[in-house]
Design an enzyme around this catalytic site. Structure first.
Site, PDB file in Angstrom:
ATOM      1  N   SER A   1      -3.402  -5.256   3.878  1.00  0.00           N
ATOM      2  CA  SER A   1      -2.178  -5.946   4.312  1.00  0.00           C
ATOM      3  C   SER A   1      -1.742  -6.894   3.213  1.00  0.00           C
ATOM      4  CB  SER A   1      -2.457  -6.751   5.585  1.00  0.00           C
ATOM      5  OG  SER A   1      -1.391  -7.644   5.850  1.00  0.00           O
TER       6      SER A   1
ATOM      7  N   TYR B   1      -7.106 -12.980  10.708  1.00  0.00           N
ATOM      8  CA  TYR B   1      -6.625 -11.625  10.394  1.00  0.00           C
ATOM      9  C   TYR B   1      -6.567 -11.426   8.876  1.00  0.00           C
ATOM     10  CZ  TYR B   1      -3.493  -7.684   9.677  1.00  0.00           C
ATOM     11  OH  TYR B   1      -2.958  -6.503   9.239  1.00  0.00           O
TER      12      TYR B   1
END
Ligand SMILES: NC(=O)c1ccc[n+]([C@@H]2O[C@H](COP(=O)([O-])OP(=O)(O)OC[C@H]3O[C@@H](n4cnc5c(N)ncnc54)[C@H](OP(=O)(O)O)[C@@H]3O)[C@@H](O)[C@H]2O)c1
Length: 274
Positions: free
Chosen positions: A145, A156
């Site tokens: 990501s 995350y």
């Protein structure tokens, strides 16, 4: 007909019951490879399989929880048993609970670490053994990501920093193997990724789509495809589509063996402020 030719090859794609994984599975299937897909929602995987077969491809499904290494191993073993080989492993299954660290439920941390990091590690380990056994010139594709490029991107983001570190380390461990390691870093993509976010965010996505006015948006549940495609079309400047990420994966896995695409960032033109 795909511009790429992967006929005779076998790919495993985790988390292909939705979003980016589904698009990657469809693109690889359209290029002629057999695709073994997994997720936890069988009905949604059936839809992916139908789309791949309707386009002339070949697909098998397995209900798999990537948090269990034995299930990941079984997924890879079944793909090899069905086709005799493994050429591409796409570790895509992942999720986010975006709550601040100081107030978050630790179960969300556990889910993110076990899925985004431990599940991916199990996939890489099982896949390399299978690729070596059949002598494949293979690709490990790990979905990271842009959060991995941000030093303050929460738990995350920490899992995606870990994904990039794992990719870099595997690249060194595989220096003498014909197996390449690709880290794909998407920005904001219109998928069910936001399913665990504040329901107000989900309702905002629904409203952007211009469809589903009667839809009851429920945290943890998927939004219908037409809502996601509608939101992406309405806000293409800040939201890319799953096919854009799949295009990048196809590019990375179809270069000549002498060219190693190590990292690709796929993002919309502007940052989405949620
Ligand atoms: N969308 C974005 O903006 C974005 C940006 C950067 C990176 N990413 C990354 O892209 C990847 C795919 O996410 P997405 O955006 O496509 O979201 P998505 O639409 O929610 O898809 C996530 C997929 O992962 C599967 N999954 C989740 N936990 C699993 C588990 N324990 N075992 C097996 N499968 C599991 C889901 O299947 P079930 O629902 O059937 O469990 C689903 O197929 C993730 O790694 C995510 O971190 C997304």
């Amino acid at each position: 007909m795909s511009e790429h030719d992967l006929s005779g090859k076998t790919a495993v794609v985790t988390g292909a019951s939705s979003g980016i994984g589904r698009a990657i599975a469809e693109h690889i299937g359209a290029a002629g490879a057999h695709v073994a897909i997994c997720g936890r929602t069988q009905s949604a995987m059936d839809a992916t399989k139908e789309a791949i077969e309707a386009a002339g491809g070949s697909c098998t499904t397995a209900t798999t929880d990537v948090r269990d290494p034995a299930q990941v191993q079984a997924l890879v073993d079944q793909a090899v048993a069905d086709t005799g080989r493994l050429d591409v492993m796409v570790n895509n299954a992942g999720l986010s609970y975006p709550d601040p660290i100081l107030t978050a439920d630790p179960e969300g941390w556990r889910a993110m670490l076990e899925t985004n990091v431990l599940g991916l590690l199990a996939g890489c380990q099982a896949a390399v053994a299978a690729m070596r056994a059949c002598g494949a010139t293979g690709h490990l594709v790990n979905i990271s990501s842009v959060a991995a490029l941000n030093p303050a991107s929460g738990v995350y983001g920490s899992t995606k920093h870990a994904v990039n570190t794992i990719c870099n380390t595997l690249r060194q461990e595989l220096m003498d193997d014909p197996i390449q390691v690709v880290s794909i870093m998407p920005g904001a993509i219109a998928t069910n990724f936001a399913r665990n976010f504040d329901p107000a965010v989900l309702e905002g996505v629904r409203a952007m789509s211009g469809v589903g006015e009667d839809l009851e948006v429920v945290q943890g549940e998927r939004l219908p495809d037409e809502v996601l495609t509608g939101a992406q079309a309405a806000l293409s400047d800040v939201l890319a589509g799953p096919d854009d990420v799949a295009d990048a994966v196809m590019y990375a896995i179809t270069r000549p063996p002498s060219v190693h695409i190590a990292e690709l960032v796929v993002r919309p033109n502007r940052d989405l402020q949620l």
